[in-house]
Design a protein around this motif. Structure first.
Motif, PDB file in Angstrom:
ATOM      1  N   GLY A  14      20.539  35.275 -41.596  1.00 45.43           N
ATOM      2  CA  GLY A  14      21.424  34.605 -41.734  1.00 45.43           C
ATOM      3  C   GLY A  14      22.901  34.832 -40.983  1.00 45.43           C
ATOM      4  N   GLY A  15      22.931  35.386 -39.782  1.00 47.93           N
ATOM      5  CA  GLY A  15      23.577  34.709 -38.625  1.00 47.93           C
ATOM      6  C   GLY A  15      23.229  33.707 -37.570  1.00 47.93           C
ATOM      7  N   PRO A  16      24.394  33.343 -36.813  1.00 46.52           N
ATOM      8  CA  PRO A  16      24.251  32.443 -35.722  1.00 46.52           C
ATOM      9  C   PRO A  16      22.585  32.195 -34.869  1.00 46.52           C
ATOM     10  CG  PRO A  16      25.706  33.295 -35.403  1.00 46.52           C
ATOM     11  CD  PRO A  16      25.151  34.334 -36.072  1.00 46.52           C
ATOM     12  N   VAL A  38      19.196  18.792 -51.329  1.00 47.20           N
ATOM     13  CA  VAL A  38      20.135  19.777 -51.625  1.00 47.20           C
ATOM     14  C   VAL A  38      20.751  18.792 -51.943  1.00 47.20           C
ATOM     15  CG1 VAL A  38      22.461  21.080 -51.975  1.00 47.20           C
ATOM     16  CG2 VAL A  38      19.957  21.632 -50.687  1.00 47.20           C
ATOM     17  N   ARG A  39      21.602  18.686 -53.533  1.00 46.86           N
ATOM     18  CA  ARG A  39      22.478  17.144 -53.920  1.00 46.86           C
ATOM     19  C   ARG A  39      23.254  17.816 -54.702  1.00 46.86           C
ATOM     20  NH1 ARG A  39      19.582  15.346 -50.822  1.00 46.86           N
ATOM     21  NH2 ARG A  39      18.193  13.755 -50.964  1.00 46.86           N
ATOM     22  N   ASP A  40      24.694  17.108 -54.453  1.00 48.50           N
ATOM     23  CA  ASP A  40      25.791  18.008 -55.248  1.00 48.50           C
ATOM     24  C   ASP A  40      25.674  19.627 -54.889  1.00 48.50           C
ATOM     25  OD1 ASP A  40      28.382  18.398 -56.807  1.00 48.50           O
ATOM     26  OD2 ASP A  40      27.385  18.324 -59.175  1.00 48.50           O
ATOM     27  N   ARG A  41      25.271  20.578 -54.240  1.00 50.98           N
ATOM     28  CA  ARG A  41      24.838  21.688 -53.996  1.00 50.98           C
ATOM     29  C   ARG A  41      24.281  22.449 -54.835  1.00 50.98           C
ATOM     30  NH1 ARG A  41      28.554  22.893 -49.409  1.00 50.98           N
ATOM     31  NH2 ARG A  41      29.998  21.488 -49.912  1.00 50.98           N
ATOM     32  N   LYS A  42      23.127  21.477 -55.421  1.00 54.98           N
ATOM     33  CA  LYS A  42      22.232  22.308 -56.606  1.00 54.98           C
ATOM     34  C   LYS A  42      20.681  21.354 -55.889  1.00 54.98           C
ATOM     35  CE  LYS A  42      25.409  21.147 -60.534  1.00 54.98           C
ATOM     36  NZ  LYS A  42      25.448  20.484 -61.636  1.00 54.98           N
ATOM     37  N   ILE A  43      19.695  22.699 -56.759  1.00 52.29           N
ATOM     38  CA  ILE A  43      18.498  22.616 -56.089  1.00 52.29           C
ATOM     39  C   ILE A  43      17.571  22.181 -57.000  1.00 52.29           C
ATOM     40  CG2 ILE A  43      16.345  23.577 -54.878  1.00 52.29           C
ATOM     41  CD1 ILE A  43      18.665  25.051 -52.922  1.00 52.29           C
ATOM     42  N   ARG A  44      16.330  20.903 -57.132  1.00 48.75           N
ATOM     43  CA  ARG A  44      15.769  21.015 -58.646  1.00 48.75           C
ATOM     44  C   ARG A  44      13.980  22.427 -57.754  1.00 48.75           C
ATOM     45  NH1 ARG A  44      18.588  15.997 -59.225  1.00 48.75           N
ATOM     46  NH2 ARG A  44      18.403  15.765 -61.780  1.00 48.75           N
ATOM     47  N   GLY A  45      13.454  22.850 -58.891  1.00 49.20           N
ATOM     48  CA  GLY A  45      12.187  23.455 -58.600  1.00 49.20           C
ATOM     49  C   GLY A  45      12.628  24.833 -57.812  1.00 49.20           C
ATOM     50  N   LEU A  46      14.204  25.079 -57.346  1.00 43.12           N
ATOM     51  CA  LEU A  46      14.271  26.550 -56.498  1.00 43.12           C
ATOM     52  C   LEU A  46      13.335  27.560 -56.549  1.00 43.12           C
ATOM     53  CD1 LEU A  46      16.079  28.190 -54.764  1.00 43.12           C
ATOM     54  CD2 LEU A  46      17.116  28.755 -56.093  1.00 43.12           C
ATOM     55  N   ASP A  47      12.903  27.843 -57.719  1.00 45.79           N
ATOM     56  CA  ASP A  47      11.420  28.667 -58.851  1.00 45.79           C
ATOM     57  C   ASP A  47       9.747  28.572 -57.768  1.00 45.79           C
ATOM     58  OD1 ASP A  47      11.718  26.759 -60.192  1.00 45.79           O
ATOM     59  OD2 ASP A  47      10.196  27.544 -60.927  1.00 45.79           O
ATOM     60  N   LEU A  48       9.737  27.381 -57.508  1.00 36.72           N
ATOM     61  CA  LEU A  48       8.998  26.539 -56.810  1.00 36.72           C
ATOM     62  C   LEU A  48       8.763  26.885 -55.673  1.00 36.72           C
ATOM     63  CD1 LEU A  48       7.662  23.316 -58.884  1.00 36.72           C
ATOM     64  CD2 LEU A  48       7.146  25.793 -59.189  1.00 36.72           C
ATOM     65  N   HIS A  49      10.160  26.711 -54.595  1.00 39.68           N
ATOM     66  CA  HIS A  49       9.828  26.701 -53.140  1.00 39.68           C
ATOM     67  C   HIS A  49      10.341  27.851 -53.154  1.00 39.68           C
ATOM     68  CE1 HIS A  49      11.436  23.200 -51.579  1.00 39.68           C
ATOM     69  NE2 HIS A  49      12.027  22.902 -52.918  1.00 39.68           N
ATOM     70  N   LEU A  50      10.710  28.985 -53.761  1.00 37.83           N
ATOM     71  CA  LEU A  50      11.066  30.758 -53.821  1.00 37.83           C
ATOM     72  C   LEU A  50       9.058  31.509 -53.658  1.00 37.83           C
ATOM     73  CD1 LEU A  50      13.754  31.865 -55.197  1.00 37.83           C
ATOM     74  CD2 LEU A  50      13.590  31.675 -52.875  1.00 37.83           C
ATOM     75  N   THR A  51       8.130  30.936 -54.945  1.00 35.46           N
ATOM     76  CA  THR A  51       7.712  31.171 -54.652  1.00 35.46           C
ATOM     77  C   THR A  51       5.746  31.089 -53.255  1.00 35.46           C
ATOM     78  OG1 THR A  51       7.693  30.729 -57.201  1.00 35.46           O
ATOM     79  CG2 THR A  51       4.976  30.534 -56.050  1.00 35.46           C
ATOM     80  N   ARG A  52       6.615  30.092 -52.923  1.00 29.90           N
ATOM     81  CA  ARG A  52       6.000  29.173 -51.978  1.00 29.90           C
ATOM     82  C   ARG A  52       5.949  29.965 -51.344  1.00 29.90           C
ATOM     83  NH1 ARG A  52       7.238  23.636 -49.923  1.00 29.90           N
ATOM     84  NH2 ARG A  52       5.142  22.978 -50.825  1.00 29.90           N
ATOM     85  N   LEU A  53       7.151  29.874 -50.864  1.00 25.44           N
ATOM     86  CA  LEU A  53       7.548  31.206 -49.464  1.00 25.44           C
ATOM     87  C   LEU A  53       7.229  32.388 -49.774  1.00 25.44           C
ATOM     88  CD1 LEU A  53      11.121  30.191 -48.799  1.00 25.44           C
ATOM     89  CD2 LEU A  53       9.138  29.554 -47.593  1.00 25.44           C
ATOM     90  N   ALA A  72      20.135  34.565 -50.944  1.00 25.09           N
ATOM     91  CA  ALA A  72      21.149  34.342 -50.493  1.00 25.09           C
ATOM     92  C   ALA A  72      21.183  33.460 -49.055  1.00 25.09           C
ATOM     93  CB  ALA A  72      21.440  35.610 -49.905  1.00 25.09           C
ATOM     94  N   ARG A  73      20.514  33.120 -48.301  1.00 25.20           N
ATOM     95  CA  ARG A  73      20.353  32.495 -46.965  1.00 25.20           C
ATOM     96  C   ARG A  73      20.107  31.101 -46.919  1.00 25.20           C
ATOM     97  NH1 ARG A  73      21.664  36.901 -45.387  1.00 25.20           N
ATOM     98  NH2 ARG A  73      20.494  38.319 -44.440  1.00 25.20           N
ATOM     99  N   ILE A  74      19.943  30.426 -48.342  1.00 27.71           N
ATOM    100  CA  ILE A  74      20.052  29.300 -48.813  1.00 27.71           C
ATOM    101  C   ILE A  74      21.086  28.811 -49.525  1.00 27.71           C
ATOM    102  CG2 ILE A  74      18.451  27.181 -50.471  1.00 27.71           C
ATOM    103  CD1 ILE A  74      15.814  29.054 -50.210  1.00 27.71           C
ATOM    104  N   ARG A  75      21.192  29.595 -50.204  1.00 31.44           N
ATOM    105  CA  ARG A  75      23.216  29.632 -50.582  1.00 31.44           C
ATOM    106  C   ARG A  75      23.959  29.341 -49.511  1.00 31.44           C
ATOM    107  NH1 ARG A  75      22.691  33.852 -54.199  1.00 31.44           N
ATOM    108  NH2 ARG A  75      22.966  34.846 -53.206  1.00 31.44           N
ATOM    109  N   GLN A  76      23.987  30.736 -48.812  1.00 29.22           N
ATOM    110  CA  GLN A  76      24.651  30.805 -47.234  1.00 29.22           C
ATOM    111  C   GLN A  76      24.823  29.097 -46.365  1.00 29.22           C
ATOM    112  OE1 GLN A  76      24.854  34.104 -45.438  1.00 29.22           O
ATOM    113  NE2 GLN A  76      25.516  33.085 -42.923  1.00 29.22           N
ATOM    114  N   ALA A  77      23.698  28.620 -46.679  1.00 27.81           N
ATOM    115  CA  ALA A  77      23.042  27.307 -45.416  1.00 27.81           C
ATOM    116  C   ALA A  77      24.230  26.280 -46.111  1.00 27.81           C
ATOM    117  CB  ALA A  77      22.151  26.644 -45.642  1.00 27.81           C
ATOM    118  N   VAL A  78      23.543  26.655 -48.082  1.00 28.64           N
ATOM    119  CA  VAL A  78      24.372  24.969 -48.528  1.00 28.64           C
ATOM    120  C   VAL A  78      25.926  25.185 -48.781  1.00 28.64           C
ATOM    121  CG1 VAL A  78      24.354  24.560 -51.146  1.00 28.64           C
ATOM    122  CG2 VAL A  78      22.147  25.186 -50.173  1.00 28.64           C
TER     123      VAL A  78
END
Length: 271
Positions: A14-16, A38-53, A72-78
């Motif tokens: 979350g920091g530089p 990310v398109r229009d600040r939205k993500i498809r398949g976010l649940d699958l990304h979180l499960t993978r991680l 929260a980290r992904i939202r900050q970057a988006v």
């Protein structure tokens, strides 16, 4: 081949991301990641990304960051970048590699964003390489073979490479999942490989659309049975494959349209 070339920013926990903080990671090979469009600040398949991680972190480090922290980290970057962008979320140990200090440790997270990508236009011709990715079920760093075999394929006049395992079964391509079409059903290879997040979203939406799907062992001799083939990854739900090795494969517009329709049916959500 399309690549992500423009880096907007990078953040660690979350920091530089300072040069000092990035240096150990730059030389590390024990980390895993997910790639997100990310398109229009939205993500498809976010649940699958979180499960993978989550699953990869438990396997690699014995611990996983809470989903809400990753969100929260992904939202900050988006929010800090443009509406359309590429994100890469890398999870790694602060204690490096080649040591037991990386066991049962709380991992850290690097999020970097760059220019959006839709991948190459295709169609692609794929060389055939006998190769089995180590820890194939995980999306991890340090896999020089993928780039090496891409380069070799291009030198031989192909666009990229597909992998075949020791049993003679096609599994995946360098940074892609493979998928085939027999005119009625979508066929996924049955082999040790990474289940991509795009693959997961397409599979579940094809199911909701009532499209038949099967997992089968696919040899080079079977390629002539198919009426279409494609590759897919986080960039795109489908790029036509016109040849694998010496076998030409018809380009099936209906098949490609179906893959893209399945992707479009996946809800895009704000983080």
């Amino acid at each position: 081949m399309a690549t992500e070339t423009s880096l907007y920013s990078a953040e660690i926990n979350g920091g530089p991301a300072s040069a000092a903080a990035l240096t150990p990671l730059a030389f590390a090979g024990f980390a895993h990641f997910t790639a997100i469009q990310v398109r229009d600040r939205k993500i498809r398949g976010l649940d699958l990304h979180l499960t993978r991680l989550r699953n990869a972190s438990l396997a690699f480090f014995g611990r996983a960051l809470p989903d809400e922290e990753l969100r929260a980290r992904i939202r900050q970057a988006v929010d800090s970048g443009p509406a359309d962008q590429s994100l890469t979320v890398t999870i790694y140990s602060p204690n490096g590699e080649f040591t037991t200090d990386s066991m049962d440790v709380q991992p850290e997270v690097l999020v970097r964003n760059g220019a959006p990508s839709n991948g190459p236009t295709g169609p692609l011709r794929l060389a055939v390489v006998e190769h089995e990715r180590p820890l194939a079920a995980f999306k991890h760093v340090g896999e020089s073979g993928k780039t090496y075999y891409l380069h070799q394929a291009v030198r031989e006049g192909f666009d990229d490479a597909a992998f075949i395992d020791r049993r003679g079964h096609l599994s995946e391509a360098t940074i892609w999942n493979l998928v085939f079409w027999d005119g009625e059903a979508v066929i996924w290879p049955r082999a040790e490989m990474l289940t991509g997040t795009m693959m997961g979203t397409v599979q579940r939406q094809l199911g909701r659309l009532g499209v038949p799907q099967r997992h089968e062992e696919i040899t080079l001799d079977r390629l002539k049975e198919f009426s279409g083939a494609a590759v897919l990854n986080s960039w795109t739900p489908g790029i036509a494959v016109s040849a694998i090795g010496s076998t030409a494969i018809p380009q099936a517009k209906t098949f490609l349209d179906l893959l893209h329709r399945a992707h479009a049916a996946e809800p895009a959500v704000r983080v």
